[in-house]
Every structure is written in C-alpha cells, then in structure tokens.
Write a protein that holds these residues in place. Structure first.
Motif, PDB file in Angstrom:
ATOM      1  N   LYS A 161       0.822  -1.207   0.000  1.00  0.00           N
ATOM      2  CA  LYS A 161       0.000   0.000   0.000  1.00  0.00           C
ATOM      3  C   LYS A 161       0.856   1.256   0.000  1.00  0.00           C
ATOM      4  O   LYS A 161       0.466   2.291  -0.553  1.00  0.00           O
ATOM      5  CB  LYS A 161      -0.927  -0.010   1.207  1.00  0.00           C
ATOM      6  N   ALA A 162       2.041   1.169   0.620  1.00  0.00           N
ATOM      7  CA  ALA A 162       2.926   2.336   0.701  1.00  0.00           C
ATOM      8  C   ALA A 162       3.798   2.501  -0.534  1.00  0.00           C
ATOM      9  O   ALA A 162       4.421   3.553  -0.712  1.00  0.00           O
ATOM     10  CB  ALA A 162       3.810   2.232   1.949  1.00  0.00           C
ATOM     11  N   ALA A 163       3.850   1.487  -1.381  1.00  0.00           N
ATOM     12  CA  ALA A 163       4.717   1.546  -2.552  1.00  0.00           C
ATOM     13  C   ALA A 163       4.232   2.604  -3.524  1.00  0.00           C
ATOM     14  O   ALA A 163       3.022   2.804  -3.720  1.00  0.00           O
ATOM     15  CB  ALA A 163       4.765   0.183  -3.230  1.00  0.00           C
ATOM     16  N   ALA A 164       5.179   3.286  -4.163  1.00  0.00           N
ATOM     17  CA  ALA A 164       4.836   4.386  -5.065  1.00  0.00           C
ATOM     18  C   ALA A 164       4.776   3.972  -6.524  1.00  0.00           C
ATOM     19  O   ALA A 164       4.186   4.676  -7.343  1.00  0.00           O
ATOM     20  CB  ALA A 164       5.851   5.520  -4.891  1.00  0.00           C
ATOM     21  N   THR A 165       5.392   2.854  -6.885  1.00  0.00           N
ATOM     22  CA  THR A 165       5.472   2.445  -8.287  1.00  0.00           C
ATOM     23  C   THR A 165       5.178   0.960  -8.425  1.00  0.00           C
ATOM     24  O   THR A 165       5.319   0.184  -7.468  1.00  0.00           O
ATOM     25  CB  THR A 165       6.876   2.717  -8.859  1.00  0.00           C
ATOM     26  N   PRO A 166       4.767   0.517  -9.631  1.00  0.00           N
ATOM     27  CA  PRO A 166       4.585  -0.923  -9.864  1.00  0.00           C
ATOM     28  C   PRO A 166       5.873  -1.709  -9.617  1.00  0.00           C
ATOM     29  O   PRO A 166       5.822  -2.853  -9.161  1.00  0.00           O
ATOM     30  CB  PRO A 166       4.154  -0.989 -11.328  1.00  0.00           C
ATOM     31  N   GLU A 167       6.996  -1.088  -9.917  1.00  0.00           N
ATOM     32  CA  GLU A 167       8.272  -1.776  -9.711  1.00  0.00           C
ATOM     33  C   GLU A 167       8.495  -2.062  -8.234  1.00  0.00           C
ATOM     34  O   GLU A 167       8.957  -3.143  -7.871  1.00  0.00           O
ATOM     35  CB  GLU A 167       9.400  -0.929 -10.278  1.00  0.00           C
ATOM     36  N   GLU A 168       8.173  -1.096  -7.375  1.00  0.00           N
ATOM     37  CA  GLU A 168       8.344  -1.324  -5.931  1.00  0.00           C
ATOM     38  C   GLU A 168       7.398  -2.421  -5.452  1.00  0.00           C
ATOM     39  O   GLU A 168       7.802  -3.267  -4.643  1.00  0.00           O
ATOM     40  CB  GLU A 168       8.088  -0.022  -5.171  1.00  0.00           C
ATOM     41  N   ARG A 169       6.154  -2.424  -5.949  1.00  0.00           N
ATOM     42  CA  ARG A 169       5.216  -3.471  -5.526  1.00  0.00           C
ATOM     43  C   ARG A 169       5.699  -4.844  -5.982  1.00  0.00           C
ATOM     44  O   ARG A 169       5.593  -5.833  -5.249  1.00  0.00           O
ATOM     45  CB  ARG A 169       3.811  -3.172  -6.081  1.00  0.00           C
ATOM     46  N   ALA A 170       6.220  -4.922  -7.207  1.00  0.00           N
ATOM     47  CA  ALA A 170       6.732  -6.210  -7.691  1.00  0.00           C
ATOM     48  C   ALA A 170       7.918  -6.667  -6.857  1.00  0.00           C
ATOM     49  O   ALA A 170       8.036  -7.865  -6.520  1.00  0.00           O
ATOM     50  CB  ALA A 170       7.142  -6.080  -9.159  1.00  0.00           C
ATOM     51  N   THR A 171       8.799  -5.746  -6.502  1.00  0.00           N
ATOM     52  CA  THR A 171       9.967  -6.106  -5.681  1.00  0.00           C
ATOM     53  C   THR A 171       9.531  -6.611  -4.315  1.00  0.00           C
ATOM     54  O   THR A 171      10.089  -7.586  -3.790  1.00  0.00           O
ATOM     55  CB  THR A 171      10.891  -4.887  -5.538  1.00  0.00           C
ATOM     56  N   ILE A 172       8.533  -5.961  -3.714  1.00  0.00           N
ATOM     57  CA  ILE A 172       8.011  -6.408  -2.415  1.00  0.00           C
ATOM     58  C   ILE A 172       7.490  -7.836  -2.519  1.00  0.00           C
ATOM     59  O   ILE A 172       7.773  -8.684  -1.653  1.00  0.00           O
ATOM     60  CB  ILE A 172       6.890  -5.452  -1.937  1.00  0.00           C
ATOM     61  N   GLU A 173       6.769  -8.143  -3.584  1.00  0.00           N
ATOM     62  CA  GLU A 173       6.211  -9.482  -3.750  1.00  0.00           C
ATOM     63  C   GLU A 173       7.304 -10.530  -3.938  1.00  0.00           C
ATOM     64  O   GLU A 173       7.266 -11.608  -3.340  1.00  0.00           O
ATOM     65  CB  GLU A 173       5.266  -9.504  -4.950  1.00  0.00           C
ATOM     66  N   ILE A 174       8.291 -10.196  -4.757  1.00  0.00           N
ATOM     67  CA  ILE A 174       9.357 -11.169  -5.029  1.00  0.00           C
ATOM     68  C   ILE A 174      10.157 -11.462  -3.766  1.00  0.00           C
ATOM     69  O   ILE A 174      10.435 -12.625  -3.432  1.00  0.00           O
ATOM     70  CB  ILE A 174      10.296 -10.645  -6.132  1.00  0.00           C
ATOM     71  N   VAL A 175      10.543 -10.422  -3.026  1.00  0.00           N
ATOM     72  CA  VAL A 175      11.299 -10.641  -1.795  1.00  0.00           C
ATOM     73  C   VAL A 175      10.475 -11.444  -0.791  1.00  0.00           C
ATOM     74  O   VAL A 175      10.991 -12.323  -0.094  1.00  0.00           O
ATOM     75  CB  VAL A 175      11.743  -9.292  -1.200  1.00  0.00           C
ATOM     76  N   ALA A 176       9.177 -11.166  -0.732  1.00  0.00           N
ATOM     77  CA  ALA A 176       8.312 -11.939   0.164  1.00  0.00           C
ATOM     78  C   ALA A 176       8.292 -13.409  -0.231  1.00  0.00           C
ATOM     79  O   ALA A 176       8.335 -14.300   0.639  1.00  0.00           O
ATOM     80  CB  ALA A 176       6.902 -11.357   0.144  1.00  0.00           C
ATOM     81  N   LEU A 177       8.224 -13.686  -1.531  1.00  0.00           N
ATOM     82  CA  LEU A 177       8.235 -15.082  -1.991  1.00  0.00           C
ATOM     83  C   LEU A 177       9.566 -15.757  -1.690  1.00  0.00           C
ATOM     84  O   LEU A 177       9.611 -16.947  -1.332  1.00  0.00           O
ATOM     85  CB  LEU A 177       7.948 -15.135  -3.493  1.00  0.00           C
ATOM     86  N   LEU A 178      10.662 -15.017  -1.841  1.00  0.00           N
ATOM     87  CA  LEU A 178      11.971 -15.584  -1.511  1.00  0.00           C
ATOM     88  C   LEU A 178      12.026 -16.002  -0.053  1.00  0.00           C
ATOM     89  O   LEU A 178      12.449 -17.117   0.281  1.00  0.00           O
ATOM     90  CB  LEU A 178      13.072 -14.568  -1.810  1.00  0.00           C
ATOM     91  N   PHE A 179      11.609 -15.124   0.822  1.00  0.00           N
ATOM     92  CA  PHE A 179      11.686 -15.438   2.245  1.00  0.00           C
ATOM     93  C   PHE A 179      10.633 -16.465   2.662  1.00  0.00           C
ATOM     94  O   PHE A 179      10.832 -17.200   3.628  1.00  0.00           O
ATOM     95  CB  PHE A 179      11.577 -14.165   3.082  1.00  0.00           C
TER      96      PHE A 179
END
Length: 787
Positions: free
Chosen positions: A373-391
């Motif tokens: 919700k705090a992310a400003a760009t689609p790229e930031e949201r995608a990065t949040i999702e990928i890191v979450a999947l990694l962990f």
C-alpha cells in the motif's frame, strides 16, 4: 500431423534435430543403464532383491540391442506422426472424454501410464526451462498459442517410446522399477541436451532471440565402452545427419545397428560413465553458477513481461540499471515494519514453538500488504512481492533450525530495502546480500542424528550479531552486507577450531598432521642442503631424507624445536653421519662399536615415535648396518673433523635455517604415506578414486568451510561438514555429526569428487532454490506482482 508445419519448415527441422540429438545419445544411455544395473547388483542386498537385480543384468545383456533398436524405431515413428496423436490399444482414455467413454482399464495399462508419467516428470524436473523456451519458439513459428498435447517435443512422448521399447525387448516392469533412478537421470540429461541444441539452432536462425539461450555445459555422451566399433545410427540408420537441413535423408530406411553391437554383452566399469562425465565438464562450482544465473535470468524475463518498469533492471547491453532511491512512503513503511518485526519476533527467541514457519509467514504476510500500500510504483510493488516469496521459501526450509529461522525472518526488511534501491540484487548472484544468506544457510542446514535441525550456540550468536549489525545500518546498502559477510567468513575460520565441540579436536589433530608434514618437508630440504657437499654414504643419506626428517618433525611438533627429545634426535642424526663416515684407525672403529647400541636404540625410538611398524624398522636398521660395514672397510670417504663439527652445530640450530612454511606445498609427491596419522579420532583417507582431472583439483580447492557433503566410503553414505582447510588447501578435514574426523589430501579429495564419492548435500544455494520457488508461484499467478 498434429502440427501444421511441413518437415521442411524451421519448426519441422527443429523437431528433426531434437530427434537426431536423442538418437545420438541412446548408445551411451543404454550403456550407462547397463553399468547402473551392474552397480546395483554389486551392492549387498537380501536374497530376493539380489535375484531381481541378477535377472535385470542378464535381461539387459540379452536385450539391450533390441531395446535400442525399438527406441530408434519409436522415435522415427514419432517424427513421422509428430507424436502419439492417435490412441493405441490399451491406452488410457483421454481426459475429458465424457462418461460414455468410461471402460475397464487393464492393470498393466495403468502401470504403463504410471511408469511413463514418472519418467516424464523426472525429465521435466530437469529440463523444464529449456522446454519452455523451445515450446515458445515452436509455437511462435507455427502461429499458435501452444503446441499440441501429444507433440513429439513433449517429454511423455519419449517416455512412452522408452518404456514401449523396454517391454518390446523382453525386459520387465520389475526391472524398470529396480533401475528407475538411473533411467530417470540418464533420460533427463539426454533430453535437456536435445532441447538445448534445438534452442541453439533456432536462435542462430533468429527465432525469438530475445528469449535468451541458457548457459549450458554439454556433458560427453560418448561412453568409453561404446567406442568398440558400433556407433548408433541416425534416424535413417546411416549415421547422424549433417543438420536439420538434410531432413529428407534416410527417412524410409530401416534402422540396423552394425556388427560391433556385441559390446552390450560385455563387461564394464560400474561408475566409469559418471566419472567420465565429471572429468570432461567444467568445475561443478562453475556449472552451479551458470545454473543460478539462468534462474535469475528467467526471473527477470518473467517479471519484465508483466511489469514493464521492472524490465529495466538490466540494460539491453547487460549492465545493471542505475540504483534508485526508495520512495519516501515505502522507506517509512519498511522502517515501521522492521521495528514491528523486531518487537514481535523478540518473544520467539526463547521459545522454539513460537518460531515455527506458519507464525513467521503470517507475520510477514501482514507486513507485506502494508508495504504494498505504501509503494509508489509498480516496480516497488513487484519487488516487495518477489522478496516476500523468496523469504517464504527460506523460512519453510525444514533444515533451518527454529532459533535461526527467526533471524533469517528479520533479514527480510533489510534485504527488501537493498532490492528496491539496488536492482542488481535480481541481476547477479554475487550480490553480498545473497551471498550472506547462502553462506549462513549452508552452515546451519546440516544434519543430525535426532532428525531435527539444530545448530551450535556460538553459531547462533554470530548469526544474531550479523543480523543486528545489518539492522543497525539501514542506509548503507550493500556495504553492510559485504562487511558482515567478510566477518562471517573470518568467524568460521576460528569457529570449527575453537568453539564447535564436534570439530575442534579433529581440527587440532589435522593441524598437527599438517604441521608435521610441513616440518618434515622443511627438514628434508635443509638436510639436503647440509649434506650437498658432504661425502655421506647413499644409504644413510636416503635414510636421513626419507625417515629421519619425519622423525625430527614428529618430535618437534610434540616437544618443540628446542625440546630435549628433539635435541636427542638431532644428536642421533649427527652420530649416524659420523658413524657412517670412513673409519681408518682401530680407535675409530672401537668408538663406533661402543656407540652403536645407544645409536641403534635412539634410531628405533625415533622411528617408533613416527608411527613406523617393527618390520619397516628392521628393514631400515639392516640397510644402515650395511652402510656402517662399508665405513669399517674404509670404502666410504672421510669427513674432516671441522666439517663434522659444522654439521653438528647446524643440526642444533636447524629450526633457524628452515624455509618459510608458506613456501612449502604438501603435494602428492611429498606426502607419500599419511598412514602413520591414523588413530581412533582421525581417519586419513588413503585410497579410493582415480587420478583427478585438473577441473576436479580446482573444485577441491573451491569447497567452502562450513558446507555439507555426502561421503560414500566403506559401504556407508553419511553426511560430513567441511571444518578446516590447511595451508594452500593441501589438506581438508571433514567431520560427521557424531564427531568422527576424516582427513583428505587435496588430490585424494579431488579423486573422490571426480568419482562421485563426495557430493554436495545441497545442489543449489538457498537463495537460488528460493528464486525457483518464487518462479513457480509466479508462473501460476503473475498478477500478484501488481496486487
């Protein structure tokens, strides 16, 4: 034909190339299966199992030629039809055929489907990425969204051909099950190579070049036993085609193997094929790196298709996109999440039950939604999702101890901050954040006898310290990860020798072995210099170089270079040199006779201290007696008194003259016998394997302290952890979970690696496995990147 393309089209030629590559590899595949069957038969087993294995070996010896011929014929038929597009008697009804199509299915048909499905799954488990790229290229050429379900390129078509050929050759289902692991491995390797060659050929012709050709190291499919005169024919039986352009050649000719096919009934070394493959490939560390890079490449391509902004994480020229600051809103959200996680997880540090994966994942999932919700760009949201999947993958790894899992969870926010601001986190496997997670994971994902993951208190404390340091410097990016990575490597150097109860005794013993061997070499070098111009009888000279140098080293390690026992051994050397020089007067001979009993006593005591058995002692004493007899007859040269005094003085201060230990290499030529170091606490590996290739020696030097391996020795396969490397990595110590220590010299270790007797317990690094897991989830639902 299931595909709307003629054999002369690019798609048709690619299919033919794929089949040609399969056929070219079938000779070595069948031979490898025979070798595998013999290796299984050689293993101890109950009577019933031994009988099944004997029947399998005899069946393969009699039916290998027919199996090969049937597979070649089946592949030719698949090429003509494009696959199994028409149901055959005994096939299961196709899915979705409706209630009216329900019939009784024979048991053997169900077994056939089970066996071929398992083989197809094993093939795709290894070759799925190459197949995905090839499928995309073929579908693009044919203007369709997907290739047919029964297209010849699909793994289940080859699986059916392989098993049909097996049964046609008179081989049994029980035999297939007995050999299933070998069959799966061999067919998976063969298909992966065939897919890759087809992809390479299409890329060279400009077909979807933006789908990168994956790094691939071709293994040698030429089996040593397959070079005895018979070479498998191509599709037309007349040898491999010169290329897909010659697609029309030999399509109608029968396949007839040549007269040299009698090799199938001959013998063969059980594991020669596996060892040859290792010898002819680059180092496994290099192959592992290529595999990891391919995984990251696929991740970037997948995300770039759904998040165009993310496609810039790597520039077209290959360089990483310039770092970008985290948006202010997301930066504040990461800080808030970090504080919340720290407070929430602090309660789990003293109770393993609260640190279970579900608890951690639920906590992190809630934080992820707030971050998006705090992310400003689609790229930031995608990065949040990928890191979450990694962990998510990392935290569900059962071999990570519960107490350590908490600290891995607390790394998610620092890693997210780096991943958002430094895009090369997704573009390179060398990012220090990835390397830190992989190194810590490799050390804690060990084995124990209790069946649950555990780690030592000292290692837990170091991981805790590292995470806290990373948390304390949130704005330093990769620098803090690089700093703590270096500190962790230094910690490991001391951990196994001082803090780990299971390894510190073994490391101490290994260090003594290395010190003794190094000093023995140093003493040998200096003794050669001392006696270079001294007329010493050759038998005495060789005794001093090959026996007494080791005695001096052993004594110096135990009592110090200036200890009384060491000085006594040096005096014995001086007395021996004097006694072996020419004795021309009666008084000199009488003095030798008077000193001889004490000298022989000292020599025996020295050889005993070096671990030499009585028989070898007697042999050396007899040779020395012969040298002394020559001195009595004045057949040796006289050593002047001044020269003798100089030699004795140099012996007394020998340690001051020794060459620098850093310049001494303990290589195979110098360490002729380490058997004297064997004891109840330390096993020195003296046999096994063959002459290693240079790539294997390089691999042995690349092994990292703390990593786990599977050691096959003495009929047992057990986990071992690399606890210590010596100077120049000439010696390496491995320790079992029970504390048994196993010492390897570098070339012996390389031999074990080459023969497959020592294998990494983890085929992939922790973050690579996590990336593959993330890819699997994104393949199913890529929309989660933007949600």
């Amino acid at each position: 034909m299931p595909y709307s393309a003629s054999p002369d089209s690019l798609a048709g030629q690619a299919r033919r190339l794929y089949i040609e590559e399969l056929v070219k590899g079938l000779v070595s595949l069948v031979q490898a299966c025979m070798d595998g069957a013999r290796a299984i038969y050689d293993k101890p087993s109950e009577h019933a199992a031994a009988q099944r294995r004997r029947e399998l070996v005899h069946g393969l010896m009699a039916g290998a030629q027919n199996w090969h011929r049937a597979m070649v014929g089946g592949l030719r038929q698949a090429l003509l039809q494009g696959g199994f597009s028409v149901s055959r008697p005994g096939d299961l009804p196709p899915p979705g055929s409706g209630r009216d199509a329900l019939t009784l299915v024979p048991d053997d048909t169900i077994e056939l489907e089970i066996v071929t499905s398992r083989l197809a799954l094993a093939i795709m488990d290894r070759a799925s990425w190459e197949f995905a790229d090839l499928r995309s290229r073929i579908a693009h050429l044919e203007g369709r969204a997907e290739i047919d379900p029964h297209d010849m390129l699909r793994a289940h078509v080859l699986a059916r051909v392989a098993f049909d050929g097996w049964r046609t050759a008179g081989l049994t289902l029980e035999g297939w099950r007995e050999l299933q692991a070998v069959l799966h491995d061999e067919f998976a390797l063969l298909v992966e190579e065939a897919y890759h060659e087809a992809n390479r050929w299409l890329v060279e012709r400009g077909v979807l070049p933006e789908v990168d050709l994956r790094p691939f190291i071709r293994r040698s499919r030429t089996h040593p036993a397959a070079l005895q005169g018979w070479q498998g024919g191509g599709i037309g039986g007349g040898g491999p085609a010169t290329g897909p352009e010659g697609a029309g050649a030999g399509m109608g000719r029968p396949s007839a193997p040549g007269p040299g096919f009698s090799q199938w009934s001959g013998g063969g070394a059980g594991r020669v094929g596996d060892e040859t493959r290792l010898m002819t490939r680059s180092t496994p560390l290099a192959r592992s790196r290529e595999h990891a890079e391919a995984v990251l490449g696929r991740l970037n391509r997948l995300i770039g298709r759904h998040v165009p902004e993310f496609a810039g994480s790597t520039r077209p020229g290959g360089g990483a996109r310039a770092p970008a600051p985290v948006s202010p809103g997301l930066a504040r959200a990461i800080d808030t999440a970090q504080i919340g996680l720290r407070q929430r997880l602090s309660s789990t540090l003293h109770g393993d039950a609260a640190a279970t994966a579900p608890v951690l994942l639920e906590e992190l999932h809630q934080r992820k939604q707030a971050l998006k919700k705090a992310a400003a760009t689609p790229e930031e949201r995608a990065t949040i999702e990928i890191v979450a999947l990694l962990f998510q993958s990392i935290l569900t790894e059962e071999r990570i101890p519960a107490g350590v899992r908490v600290w891995f969870a607390r790394l998610q926010m620092p890693v997210l901050r780096v991943a958002v601001s430094e895009p090369d986190f997704f573009a390179t496997i060398d990012h220090p954040a990835r390397r830190l997670i992989d190194r810590m994971g490799a050390c804690v994902m060990g084995f124990d006898t209790g069946g649950t993951a555990s780690s030592s208190e000292a290692l837990d404390k170091e991981i805790k310290r590292i995470v806290q340091v990373v948390e304390a410097y949130p704005d330093t990016g990769r620098r803090v990860f690089q700093t703590v990575l270096v500190e962790f490597e230094k910690f490991l150097e001391h951990y196994f020798s001082t803090a780990n109860e299971a390894t510190k005794r073994g490391v101490s013993l290994a260090q003594q072995v290395e010190q003794r061997e190094t000093m023995a070499i140093q003493y040998t070098i200096e003794l050669r210099r001392m006696l270079n111009e001294v007329p010493v009888q050759e038998g005495v000279r060789q005794f001093l170089f090959h026996v007494w140098a080791d005695v001096l080293a052993t004594t110096a390690v135990r009592y110090g270079g200036q200890g009384e026992q060491t000085k006594a051994m040096k005096r014995a050397a001086a007395d021996l040199i004097w006694s072996a020089s020419a004795k021309v007067t009666r008084e000199e001979r009488a003095e030798v006779i008077r000193r001889l009993p004490l000298l022989l006593k000292s020599l025996r005591e020295g050889m005993v201290s070096a671990g030499m058995d009585a028989a070898r002692q007697d042999e050396h004493i007899q040779q020395l007696n012969n040298s002394l007899a020559a001195a009595f007859t004045a057949k040796t040269a006289v050593i002047p008194d001044e020269r003798l005094r100089e030699l004795m003085e140099r012996l007394e201060t020998l340690e001051e003259l020794l060459p620098d230990a850093a310049d001494v290499d303990i290589d195979e030529a110098m360490v002729l016998d380490l058997s004297g170091h064997q004891n109840s606490e330390l096993e020195v590996v003296l046999d096994g394997g063959s002459m290693p290739a240079p790539a294997m020696v390089a691999w042995a030097r690349e092994l990292q302290v703390g990593s786990w391996y599977m050691l096959d020795r003495g009929g047992h396969n057990e986990p071992v952890q690399l606890a210590w490397h010596g100077m120049h990595k000439q010696l390496s110590l491995f320790v079992t979970p029970q504390g048994r220590c196993v010492l390897f010299q570098q070339h012996r270790l390389a031999s074990y690696l080459q023969a497959g007797l020592m294998l990494p317990a983890q085929e992939e690094a922790l973050t690579v496995r996590a990336t593959r897991s993330a890819l699997a989830k994104l393949d199913v639902d890529a929309s989660r990147l933007l949600n």
